[in-house]
Write an enzyme that holds these catalytic residues in place. Sequence first.
Site, PDB file in Angstrom:
ATOM      1  N   THR A 161      -1.752 -12.762  -2.531  1.00  0.00           N
ATOM      2  CA  THR A 161      -0.284 -12.734  -2.504  1.00  0.00           C
ATOM      3  C   THR A 161       0.274 -12.875  -1.091  1.00  0.00           C
ATOM      4  OG1 THR A 161      -0.154 -10.332  -2.347  1.00  0.00           O
ATOM      5  CG2 THR A 161      -0.237 -11.286  -4.568  1.00  0.00           C
ATOM      6  N   THR A 162      -0.601 -13.027  -0.113  1.00  0.00           N
ATOM      7  CA  THR A 162      -0.138 -13.230   1.263  1.00  0.00           C
ATOM      8  C   THR A 162      -0.843 -14.465   1.826  1.00  0.00           C
ATOM      9  OG1 THR A 162      -1.903 -11.821   2.133  1.00  0.00           O
ATOM     10  CG2 THR A 162       0.211 -10.751   1.639  1.00  0.00           C
TER      11      THR A 162
ATOM     12  N   GLU B 110       4.575  -5.790  -6.746  1.00  0.00           N
ATOM     13  CA  GLU B 110       4.590  -7.250  -6.611  1.00  0.00           C
ATOM     14  C   GLU B 110       4.687  -7.923  -7.976  1.00  0.00           C
ATOM     15  OE1 GLU B 110       1.163  -8.447  -4.131  1.00  0.00           O
ATOM     16  OE2 GLU B 110       2.736  -8.872  -2.668  1.00  0.00           O
TER      17      GLU B 110
ATOM     18  N   HIS C 249      -5.309  -1.567  -1.194  1.00  0.00           N
ATOM     19  CA  HIS C 249      -4.053  -1.422  -0.466  1.00  0.00           C
ATOM     20  C   HIS C 249      -2.918  -1.312  -1.467  1.00  0.00           C
ATOM     21  CE1 HIS C 249      -4.508  -5.762  -1.120  1.00  0.00           C
ATOM     22  NE2 HIS C 249      -3.197  -5.719  -1.328  1.00  0.00           N
TER      23      HIS C 249
ATOM     24  N   HIS D 298       3.292  -6.205   7.349  1.00  0.00           N
ATOM     25  CA  HIS D 298       4.072  -7.189   6.610  1.00  0.00           C
ATOM     26  C   HIS D 298       4.348  -6.850   5.165  1.00  0.00           C
ATOM     27  CE1 HIS D 298       0.136  -8.380   5.320  1.00  0.00           C
ATOM     28  NE2 HIS D 298       0.671  -9.140   4.410  1.00  0.00           N
TER      29      HIS D 298
ATOM     30  N   HIS E 285       1.371  -1.872  -2.380  1.00  0.00           N
ATOM     31  CA  HIS E 285       2.625  -2.564  -2.075  1.00  0.00           C
ATOM     32  C   HIS E 285       3.757  -1.680  -2.583  1.00  0.00           C
ATOM     33  CE1 HIS E 285       0.672  -6.487  -1.232  1.00  0.00           C
ATOM     34  NE2 HIS E 285      -0.239  -6.025  -2.067  1.00  0.00           N
TER      35      HIS E 285
ATOM     36  N   HIS F 267      -3.640  -2.479  -5.283  1.00  0.00           N
ATOM     37  CA  HIS F 267      -4.584  -3.582  -5.434  1.00  0.00           C
ATOM     38  C   HIS F 267      -5.958  -3.155  -4.962  1.00  0.00           C
ATOM     39  CE1 HIS F 267      -1.205  -6.836  -5.147  1.00  0.00           C
ATOM     40  NE2 HIS F 267      -1.263  -6.251  -6.324  1.00  0.00           N
TER      41      HIS F 267
HETATM   42  C1  SG7 Z   1      -3.060  -7.692   2.680  1.00  0.00           C
HETATM   43  O1  SG7 Z   1      -3.136  -8.412   1.438  1.00  0.00           O
HETATM   44  C2  SG7 Z   1      -4.426  -7.205   3.135  1.00  0.00           C
HETATM   45  C3  SG7 Z   1      -5.453  -8.341   3.081  1.00  0.00           C
HETATM   46  C4  SG7 Z   1      -5.449  -8.989   1.673  1.00  0.00           C
HETATM   47  C5  SG7 Z   1      -4.059  -9.506   1.413  1.00  0.00           C
HETATM   48  O2  SG7 Z   1      -2.557  -8.492   3.694  1.00  0.00           O
HETATM   49  O3  SG7 Z   1      -4.820  -6.151   2.302  1.00  0.00           O
HETATM   50  O4  SG7 Z   1      -6.763  -7.827   3.342  1.00  0.00           O
HETATM   51  C6  SG7 Z   1      -7.562  -8.501   4.228  1.00  0.00           C
HETATM   52  C7  SG7 Z   1      -8.908  -7.920   4.388  1.00  0.00           C
HETATM   53  O5  SG7 Z   1      -7.172  -9.478   4.806  1.00  0.00           O
HETATM   54  O6  SG7 Z   1      -6.384 -10.086   1.639  1.00  0.00           O
HETATM   55  C8  SG7 Z   1      -8.495 -11.092   1.141  1.00  0.00           C
HETATM   56  C9  SG7 Z   1      -7.617  -9.902   1.101  1.00  0.00           C
HETATM   57  O7  SG7 Z   1      -8.003  -8.858   0.611  1.00  0.00           O
HETATM   58  C10 SG7 Z   1      -3.942 -10.209   0.043  1.00  0.00           C
HETATM   59  O8  SG7 Z   1      -4.450  -9.354  -0.974  1.00  0.00           O
HETATM   60  S1  SG7 Z   1      -3.713  -9.268  -2.347  1.00  0.00           S
HETATM   61  O9  SG7 Z   1      -3.616 -10.597  -2.885  1.00  0.00           O
HETATM   62  O10 SG7 Z   1      -4.500  -8.352  -3.143  1.00  0.00           O
HETATM   63  N1  SG7 Z   1      -2.263  -8.685  -2.142  1.00  0.00           N
HETATM   64 ZN    ZN Z   2      -1.997  -6.786  -2.492  1.00  0.00          ZN
END
Ligand code: SG7
Ligand code: ZN
Length: 245
Positions: A183-184, A106, A94, A67, A96, A119
């Site tokens: 952010t998600t 972002e 991860h 996504h 973006h 991030h």
């Molecule tokens: C991505 O962004 C994943 C998520 C992350 C989310 O969907 O990297 O990772 C997991 C383990 O669900 O959520 C709790 C978390 O790390 C939102 O992360 S962000 O706000 O740094 N973009």
């Molecule tokens: Zn992120």
Amino acid sequence: GCPWFPCFSSAGPSHWKELKATCGGDKQSPVNIDRRRLQRDSGLGDILFEGYDQAPPGTWRLANDGHTGGCCGRAPSSAPAHRAPSWYRALQLHFHWGSPVRNGSEHTLDGHQLPMELHIVHINVKYRTLAEAKGHPNGLAVLVPMSLPAGDAVDLASTFRLSTLLPRTGRLSGYYRYQGSLTTPDCSEVVVWTVFEEPVEIGREQVLACTAPLSSTQNPWVAPLLDLPDLFCIPGSLQVVGATR
Ligand code: SG7
Ligand code: ZN
């Protein structure tokens, strides 16, 4: 798709509140950082890092996160660290990004998007699980380097150290701080955001490797890291004691 996250496919961020009420909150990330309107916070100081220079005992795993169009990174598991209350331990990283012709950070700086955004998600060591951390406004902390394409590459081999992804000059004292959200979906407003002022350089090749559609085994950056254990927790911690400019 992303094996550990239910990927939200069609509707964009503006529609997420229809799926999750929390996504309609008033502390939502990302934000534009308007540098003319920053407030200096003299209570913010240097961030103390521990373990970011060590290779974790295992290999990072990168996978296409359907996504965001990004890779998710996971480090191998390790024994939980025991630290003072205000420490955050790195959980995962991860990226973006956009496409070869469109920047994909972002956060925006003075209204401008940069090519990519890294991030590094951390959990407050006071809390044992992500679910528990999500019950507290200081439950999670995310470190954000933005990236500028340049001549240098980031190598995510098994000897990978987190410090290689932080601003190279080591000038980690300049950062922007705000209280925001994931952010998600579910967009929980539990994140202390730290956006480093200094961008990190990333090779044009790496940007292309990411922004070109990922075909797992052909992507040179991702392929060597596939088929590795799915768990993580880097033995690095950081203490957030402040922000600066
Ligand atoms: C991505 O962004 C994943 C998520 C992350 C989310 O969907 O990297 O990772 C997991 C383990 O669900 O959520 C709790 C978390 O790390 C939102 O992360 S962000 O706000 O740094 N973009
Ligand atoms: Zn992120």
